[in-house]
Design a protein around this motif. Structure first.
Motif, short mmCIF file in Angstrom:
data_model
loop_
_atom_site.label_atom_id
_atom_site.label_comp_id
_atom_site.label_asym_id
_atom_site.label_seq_id
_atom_site.Cartn_x
_atom_site.Cartn_y
_atom_site.Cartn_z
N ASP A 33 0.90 -1.52 -0.27
CA ASP A 33 0.14 -0.07 -0.07
C ASP A 33 0.81 1.68 -0.48
OD1 ASP A 33 0.96 -0.46 2.46
OD2 ASP A 33 -0.63 0.32 3.25
N VAL A 34 1.57 1.01 0.81
CA VAL A 34 3.15 2.24 0.80
C VAL A 34 3.79 2.70 -0.62
CG1 VAL A 34 4.57 3.86 2.03
CG2 VAL A 34 3.38 2.88 3.15
N SER A 35 3.98 1.33 -0.88
CA SER A 35 4.48 1.40 -2.52
C SER A 35 3.68 1.88 -3.69
CB SER A 35 5.02 -0.46 -2.81
OG SER A 35 5.83 0.16 -4.21
N GLU A 36 2.17 1.91 -3.12
CA GLU A 36 1.44 1.80 -4.46
C GLU A 36 1.40 3.71 -4.48
OE1 GLU A 36 -3.19 1.03 -5.96
OE2 GLU A 36 -1.98 0.02 -4.83
N ALA A 37 1.02 3.69 -3.42
CA ALA A 37 0.71 5.42 -2.82
C ALA A 37 2.32 6.59 -3.12
CB ALA A 37 0.73 5.88 -1.46
N LEU A 38 3.45 5.58 -2.92
CA LEU A 38 4.97 6.17 -3.40
C LEU A 38 4.34 6.53 -5.30
CD1 LEU A 38 7.49 8.25 -2.13
CD2 LEU A 38 8.39 5.55 -2.51
N THR A 39 4.60 5.41 -5.43
CA THR A 39 4.81 5.38 -7.61
C THR A 39 3.49 5.66 -8.00
OG1 THR A 39 4.77 2.76 -6.82
CG2 THR A 39 6.24 3.24 -6.17
N ASP A 40 2.34 4.99 -7.40
CA ASP A 40 1.29 5.16 -8.58
C ASP A 40 1.31 3.64 -9.18
OD1 ASP A 40 0.53 7.19 -7.28
OD2 ASP A 40 1.07 9.03 -8.95
N ASN A 41 2.50 2.73 -8.52
CA ASN A 41 2.41 1.53 -9.90
C ASN A 41 1.85 0.07 -8.92
OD1 ASN A 41 2.80 -0.26 -11.18
ND2 ASN A 41 5.48 0.74 -11.53
N THR A 42 0.25 0.33 -9.05
CA THR A 42 0.23 -1.13 -8.80
C THR A 42 0.76 -2.54 -8.34
OG1 THR A 42 -1.67 -1.72 -10.55
CG2 THR A 42 -1.99 -0.04 -8.62
N GLN A 43 1.93 -2.46 -9.70
CA GLN A 43 2.47 -3.60 -10.08
C GLN A 43 3.53 -3.96 -9.07
OE1 GLN A 43 1.50 -6.16 -12.56
NE2 GLN A 43 0.07 -4.30 -13.11
N PRO A 44 3.67 -5.20 -7.94
CA PRO A 44 4.67 -5.63 -7.49
C PRO A 44 5.98 -5.24 -8.12
CG PRO A 44 3.20 -7.39 -7.37
CD PRO A 44 2.66 -6.73 -8.44
N ASN A 45 7.35 -4.60 -7.02
CA ASN A 45 7.83 -4.08 -7.50
C ASN A 45 9.24 -4.71 -6.71
OD1 ASN A 45 8.68 -1.84 -5.81
ND2 ASN A 45 7.31 -0.99 -7.47
N THR A 46 10.33 -4.34 -6.67
CA THR A 46 12.04 -4.56 -6.02
C THR A 46 12.11 -3.77 -5.27
OG1 THR A 46 13.06 -3.82 -7.65
CG2 THR A 46 12.79 -7.24 -8.09
N ALA A 47 11.48 -2.50 -5.64
CA ALA A 47 11.45 -1.66 -4.82
C ALA A 47 11.34 -1.81 -3.05
CB ALA A 47 11.13 -0.33 -5.17
N ILE A 48 10.30 -2.64 -2.97
CA ILE A 48 9.71 -3.37 -1.89
C ILE A 48 10.45 -3.90 -0.75
CG2 ILE A 48 8.75 -4.10 -0.45
CD1 ILE A 48 6.31 -3.40 -2.26
#
Length: 137
Positions: A101-116
């Motif tokens: 949820d935080v990653s999506e809010a930060l990147t506006d990207n709903t796809q899972p990514n390696t940033a997490i």
């Protein structure tokens, strides 16, 4: 139309813990001055000693992954700023263990990514450094 988080206003205070502030300043340096920034390298060397390469690599990886996965601008303050932007607050939440949820809010990207994964690994490394240096009890 700008979103509420599209701001360079320093809405949030700096992290209270030294190791978190270290991570934030390193992210700011690498994002603003390039992945080979000498001052970020010196910060890592000073904080982690012989393990500085791991800290530097994890920070570079996080900055790169956020840049690759984000569908919007991520606003960062200058490295010497006395507060954090909302985006920096979200990055620090990711480093602290927050999830999709935080990653999506930060990147506006709903796809899972390696940033997490990169953020969580950086958070663990910063915590280990803090324990080794006696910054956290």
């Amino acid at each position: 139309m700008p979103k509420s988080n599209d701001s360079t206003v320093l809405d949030l205070p700096l992290p209270a813990r030294r190791h978190e502030t270290l991570g934030l300043v390193m992210i700011r340096r690498l994002a603003g001055h390039g992945l080979s920034d000498a001052r970020a390298t010196m910060l890592a060397l000073d904080a982690a000693g012989p393990r500085f390469r791991k800290l530097l690599l994890l920070t570079r990886t996080l900055v790169t992954e956020l840049a690759r996965s984000s569908r919007r601008k991520i606003y960062l303050a200058p490295c010497c700023a006395a507060g954090m932007t909302r985006d920096e607050g979200l990055i620090m939440s990711l480093i602290g263990g927050a999830g999709l949820d935080v990653s999506e809010a930060l990147t506006d990207n709903t796809q899972p990514n390696t940033a997490i994964a990169s953020a969580h690994a950086l958070g663990e490394e910063l915590s280990e450094i803090a324990l080794a240096r006696g910054w956290r009890r």
